[in-house]
Design a protein around this motif. Structure first.
Motif, PDB file in Angstrom:
ATOM      1  N   ILE A 279       0.822  -1.208   0.000  1.00 61.06           N
ATOM      2  CA  ILE A 279       0.000   0.000   0.000  1.00 61.06           C
ATOM      3  C   ILE A 279       0.861   1.264   0.000  1.00 61.06           C
ATOM      4  O   ILE A 279       0.449   2.306  -0.518  1.00 61.06           O
ATOM      5  N   PHE A 280       2.073   1.180   0.546  1.00 60.94           N
ATOM      6  CA  PHE A 280       2.941   2.354   0.563  1.00 60.94           C
ATOM      7  C   PHE A 280       3.443   2.714  -0.831  1.00 60.94           C
ATOM      8  O   PHE A 280       3.881   3.850  -1.066  1.00 60.94           O
ATOM      9  N   GLU A 281       3.394   1.730  -1.763  1.00 59.73           N
ATOM     10  CA  GLU A 281       3.803   2.005  -3.131  1.00 59.73           C
ATOM     11  C   GLU A 281       2.860   2.986  -3.823  1.00 59.73           C
ATOM     12  O   GLU A 281       3.209   3.577  -4.845  1.00 59.73           O
ATOM     13  N   LEU A 282       1.658   3.157  -3.279  1.00 60.03           N
ATOM     14  CA  LEU A 282       0.702   4.108  -3.866  1.00 60.03           C
ATOM     15  C   LEU A 282       1.242   5.531  -3.859  1.00 60.03           C
ATOM     16  O   LEU A 282       0.820   6.364  -4.681  1.00 60.03           O
ATOM     17  N   PHE A 283       2.162   5.819  -2.960  1.00 57.22           N
ATOM     18  CA  PHE A 283       2.613   7.199  -2.762  1.00 57.22           C
ATOM     19  C   PHE A 283       4.083   7.380  -3.147  1.00 57.22           C
ATOM     20  O   PHE A 283       4.722   8.338  -2.726  1.00 57.22           O
ATOM     21  N   ARG A 284       4.593   6.451  -3.977  1.00 62.45           N
ATOM     22  CA  ARG A 284       5.987   6.530  -4.391  1.00 62.45           C
ATOM     23  C   ARG A 284       6.104   6.625  -5.901  1.00 62.45           C
ATOM     24  O   ARG A 284       5.336   6.000  -6.629  1.00 62.45           O
ATOM     25  N   GLY A 285       7.093   7.362  -6.367  1.00 64.55           N
ATOM     26  CA  GLY A 285       7.413   7.429  -7.789  1.00 64.55           C
ATOM     27  C   GLY A 285       6.234   7.834  -8.654  1.00 64.55           C
ATOM     28  O   GLY A 285       5.434   8.708  -8.299  1.00 64.55           O
ATOM     29  N   THR A 286       6.130   7.178  -9.802  1.00 64.26           N
ATOM     30  CA  THR A 286       5.057   7.519 -10.744  1.00 64.26           C
ATOM     31  C   THR A 286       3.689   7.077 -10.240  1.00 64.26           C
ATOM     32  O   THR A 286       2.668   7.551 -10.743  1.00 64.26           O
ATOM     33  N   ASN A 287       3.648   6.180  -9.246  1.00 60.37           N
ATOM     34  CA  ASN A 287       2.357   5.759  -8.703  1.00 60.37           C
ATOM     35  C   ASN A 287       1.649   6.882  -7.960  1.00 60.37           C
ATOM     36  O   ASN A 287       0.422   6.878  -7.852  1.00 60.37           O
ATOM     37  N   LEU A 288       2.413   7.831  -7.441  1.00 61.92           N
ATOM     38  CA  LEU A 288       1.792   8.942  -6.717  1.00 61.92           C
ATOM     39  C   LEU A 288       0.868   9.741  -7.635  1.00 61.92           C
ATOM     40  O   LEU A 288      -0.234  10.135  -7.231  1.00 61.92           O
ATOM     41  N   ARG A 289       1.312   9.984  -8.857  1.00 65.24           N
ATOM     42  CA  ARG A 289       0.471  10.714  -9.814  1.00 65.24           C
ATOM     43  C   ARG A 289      -0.826   9.952 -10.080  1.00 65.24           C
ATOM     44  O   ARG A 289      -1.910  10.542 -10.115  1.00 65.24           O
ATOM     45  N   ARG A 290      -0.724   8.655 -10.261  1.00 67.74           N
ATOM     46  CA  ARG A 290      -1.918   7.839 -10.499  1.00 67.74           C
ATOM     47  C   ARG A 290      -2.864   7.911  -9.300  1.00 67.74           C
ATOM     48  O   ARG A 290      -4.089   8.014  -9.458  1.00 67.74           O
ATOM     49  N   THR A 291      -2.294   7.826  -8.109  1.00 67.75           N
ATOM     50  CA  THR A 291      -3.111   7.859  -6.898  1.00 67.75           C
ATOM     51  C   THR A 291      -3.850   9.179  -6.775  1.00 67.75           C
ATOM     52  O   THR A 291      -5.044   9.222  -6.440  1.00 67.75           O
ATOM     53  N   ILE A 292      -3.159  10.280  -7.050  1.00 67.33           N
ATOM     54  CA  ILE A 292      -3.788  11.607  -6.964  1.00 67.33           C
ATOM     55  C   ILE A 292      -4.950  11.707  -7.948  1.00 67.33           C
ATOM     56  O   ILE A 292      -6.038  12.199  -7.613  1.00 67.33           O
ATOM     57  N   ILE A 293      -4.752  11.225  -9.170  1.00 64.94           N
ATOM     58  CA  ILE A 293      -5.812  11.283 -10.179  1.00 64.94           C
ATOM     59  C   ILE A 293      -6.999  10.427  -9.760  1.00 64.94           C
ATOM     60  O   ILE A 293      -8.156  10.868  -9.814  1.00 64.94           O
ATOM     61  N   CYS A 294      -6.719   9.194  -9.336  1.00 64.00           N
ATOM     62  CA  CYS A 294      -7.807   8.275  -8.969  1.00 64.00           C
ATOM     63  C   CYS A 294      -8.600   8.789  -7.777  1.00 64.00           C
ATOM     64  O   CYS A 294      -9.835   8.742  -7.774  1.00 64.00           O
ATOM     65  N   VAL A 295      -7.890   9.271  -6.758  1.00 58.87           N
ATOM     66  CA  VAL A 295      -8.585   9.783  -5.575  1.00 58.87           C
ATOM     67  C   VAL A 295      -9.337  11.067  -5.904  1.00 58.87           C
ATOM     68  O   VAL A 295     -10.489  11.254  -5.488  1.00 58.87           O
ATOM     69  N   GLY A 296      -8.701  11.942  -6.678  1.00 62.83           N
ATOM     70  CA  GLY A 296      -9.353  13.200  -7.038  1.00 62.83           C
ATOM     71  C   GLY A 296     -10.625  12.996  -7.831  1.00 62.83           C
ATOM     72  O   GLY A 296     -11.677  13.581  -7.533  1.00 62.83           O
ATOM     73  N   VAL A 297     -10.544  12.136  -8.857  1.00 63.43           N
ATOM     74  CA  VAL A 297     -11.735  11.857  -9.666  1.00 63.43           C
ATOM     75  C   VAL A 297     -12.734  11.020  -8.878  1.00 63.43           C
ATOM     76  O   VAL A 297     -13.951  11.187  -9.014  1.00 63.43           O
ATOM     77  N   GLY A 298     -12.223  10.114  -8.026  1.00 59.25           N
ATOM     78  CA  GLY A 298     -13.118   9.285  -7.227  1.00 59.25           C
ATOM     79  C   GLY A 298     -13.975  10.078  -6.269  1.00 59.25           C
ATOM     80  O   GLY A 298     -15.081   9.647  -5.914  1.00 59.25           O
ATOM     81  N   THR A 299     -13.485  11.229  -5.825  1.00 58.42           N
ATOM     82  CA  THR A 299     -14.261  12.063  -4.915  1.00 58.42           C
ATOM     83  C   THR A 299     -15.187  13.019  -5.652  1.00 58.42           C
ATOM     84  O   THR A 299     -15.869  13.822  -5.016  1.00 58.42           O
TER      85      THR A 299
END
Length: 543
Positions: A279-299
């Motif tokens: 789960i910590f990989e969500l906030f590392r490297g290029t995955n952070l950008r994906r996480t921000i997009i998914c969470v932002g659009v998900g909300t």
């Protein structure tokens, strides 16, 4: 090297890849359509719960048990139980969403959905028989956990199983079941609303049983997600599952191409498996950008005030004194369902980003109109009530046209394969947090015994909707027609948002070249198996 030429639903019947043939017609892809409709059973349960429970707060039969009688002889409910009944379901869904990654990693998609269905059945039994506030609150929490699992695992399974040119349509179809379930829940509520006994709300609860029961009995017959199987080292089962899903739509070369693309990603991600620490990989490297997009659009759903309309719509129509609140709720919900069905035509041609943006802007504008209707002077209560009905209907049309199906689609398309369940769980979990805050605080704003803002509360969501719309415009890339492996490559290579449409994916072409050799080898094996054994010379002479 030329990019893979793919479209969401092309006009031609067959799509020819460099070495493989993919038939994109609905008839050829009937298997994935059938799986989509089957996954809709879980979302039907989620929608039915929303439609049924929201109407309980306007039922005398329910209020006689969990509410109080007013001096005028009517029935009402205190704001505290009103808050908890609505918000505990969302809180439970948040817990279920956050557990999607670790639970799915060990149980798989199918068995996780079976567990979810069992939790929902237990919760429904408790709600049906209890007269205790404590048991009612616990059952709402448990039902939320079950529905949170069902929502996320059905979406993840579909993400991992649908071909790229069908993903948009599949999500448009499957999320339709949420609205259908909500509408049917409202219709059942209307039929029982005037009963002056506990059966008024027990009958709608009985109607919740079939969906999870069907899932428990039939999920063992379904193939597991091919991508999940690959990520757990079960390549032969993964190929078998993919062959089942693509039969009739792909030739052997196209099948091997897609399988090789999946294998390349699975091999890379197998090196980074770290159990729960993943789960910590969500906030590392290029995955952070994906996480921000998914969470932002998900909300986005919560950000445009969806829970304000969905959870309290019947209550709103009742206080607005515009006739039968249950009837108007059903009518406005049917308008929303029409918007959802209309989007099936556009998703293939317009793409996700534009539809989500249109939905955000339309919902935001409706919130402004709703606030203005109850602010201007000289407008009668009757005319303001009519305006509320129209505005709510337009809101639900825009919400279902651009937001309801595709925020889940985006949250599942963007992540890395080994992080898909984790990311989607985080995105939907964050959305549930904001929805919970909305459901928990809204009674203070709209209840006559508190601030009594009523529809003026729409001003708050107008500002929130503008922020959500800006995020979608600047951050969300368009990935229509791309495979999940292509999307993964573009994020790893840090492709700018505006360049996703024209980017050439090199790794995918290399995988397709390997697939060609595999397909030729498979063809030779089939030829050898089909070739008749030569007759022995003695047998031939005897003949």
């Amino acid at each position: 090297m030329p990019p893979a030429q793919v479209t969401d639903l092309p006009d031609v019947e067959e799509e020819v890849a460099p070495q493989g043939v993919r038939n994109t017609s609905l008839r050829a892809n009937w298997r994935i359509i059938a799986v989509t409709l089957y996954m809709g059973i879980s979302l039907f349960e989620y929608g039915f719960d929303k439609g049924a429970i929201a109407g309980f707060q306007a039922m005398p039969g329910f209020l006689q048990v969990f509410g109080y009688q007013t001096p005028s002889g009517g029935w009402n409910i205190h704001s505290t139980p009103q808050q908890i009944i609505s918000s505990f379901m969302i809180l439970g869904a948040f817990i279920g969403a956050m557990l999607t990654g670790p639970v799915g990693a060990h149980l798989g998609r199918r068995h996780s959905m079976m567990l979810s269905s069992l939790l929902v059945i237990i919760a429904i039994v408790i709600m049906t028989v209890t007269t205790s506030f404590g048991a009612l609150y616990f059952s709402r929490l448990l039902c939320g956990i079950g529905n949170g699992f069902l929502l996320n695992f059905s979406m993840v399974y579909l993400q991992e199983s649908a071909p790229p040119y069908m993903r948009g349509l599949c999500f448009g179809v499957v999320t339709c079941w949420i609205t259908i379930g909500t509408t049917i829940g409202m219709i059942v509520n209307k039929a029982t609303a005037d009963m002056m006994s506990r059966e008024a709300y027990q009958i709608p609860l009985y109607a919740c049983f079939p969906a999870p029961a069907i899932l428990i009995l039939t999920l063992p017959l379904l193939h597991e997600s091919p991508r999940w199987l690959l990520n757990h080292g079960r390549a032969e089962e993964a190929l078998c599952s993919l062959r089942f899903l693509r039969k009739g739509a792909y030739d052997e070369v196209a099948l091997q191409q897609e399988f090789e693309e999946m294998k390349a990603i699975a091999a890379r991600e197998a090196e980074t498996q770290k159990d729960w620490r993943l789960i910590f990989e969500l906030f590392r490297g290029t995955n952070l950008r994906r996480t921000i997009i998914c969470v932002g659009v998900g909300t986005a759903n919560a950000g445009v005030g969806a829970m304000f309309i969905l959870a309290f719509g019947t209550y709103f129509f009742k206080t607005a004194e515009i006739g039968d609140p249950f009837l108007w709720t059903i009518i406005s919900n049917c308008v929303g369902l029409a918007g959802l069905m209309l989007t099936w035509v556009f998703v293939a041609r317009v793409g996700r980003r534009q539809l989500i943006l249109i939905g955000c802007l339309l919902c935001t504008f409706c919130m402004l109109v709703m606030g203005v209707l109850y602010t201007v002077t000289g407008l009668s209560i009757h005319h303001a009530g009519i305006g509320l009905i129209v505005t709510t209907s337009v809101y639900l049309f825009g919400f279902n046209f651009g937001l309801e199906p595709y925020v889940y689609l985006v949250a599942g398309e963007m992540p890395a394969q080994n992080l898909r369940a984790y990311t989607m769980g985080l995105a939907s979990g964050t959305s549930f947090v904001f929805a919970w805050l909305c459901a928990f605080t809204t009674p203070y704003f709209i209840n006559k015994s508190n601030l009594n803002w009523g529809p003026k509360y729409g001003y708050v969501w107008f500002v929130s909707g503008l922020i959500v719309s800006a995020f979608v415009y600047f951050m969300l890339p368009e990935v229509r027609g791309r495979t999940l492996e292509e999307i993964d490559e573009m994020f790893r290579n840090k492709v700018p948002t505006r360049d996703f449409k024209k980017y050439v994916c090199v790794e995918i072409e290399e995988a397709r070249e390997r697939a060609l050799a595999n397909a030729h080898a498979f063809g030779k094996e089939q030829l050898m198996e089909d070739k008749p054994e030569p007759a022995h010379v003695e047998n031939a002479l005897k003949a």
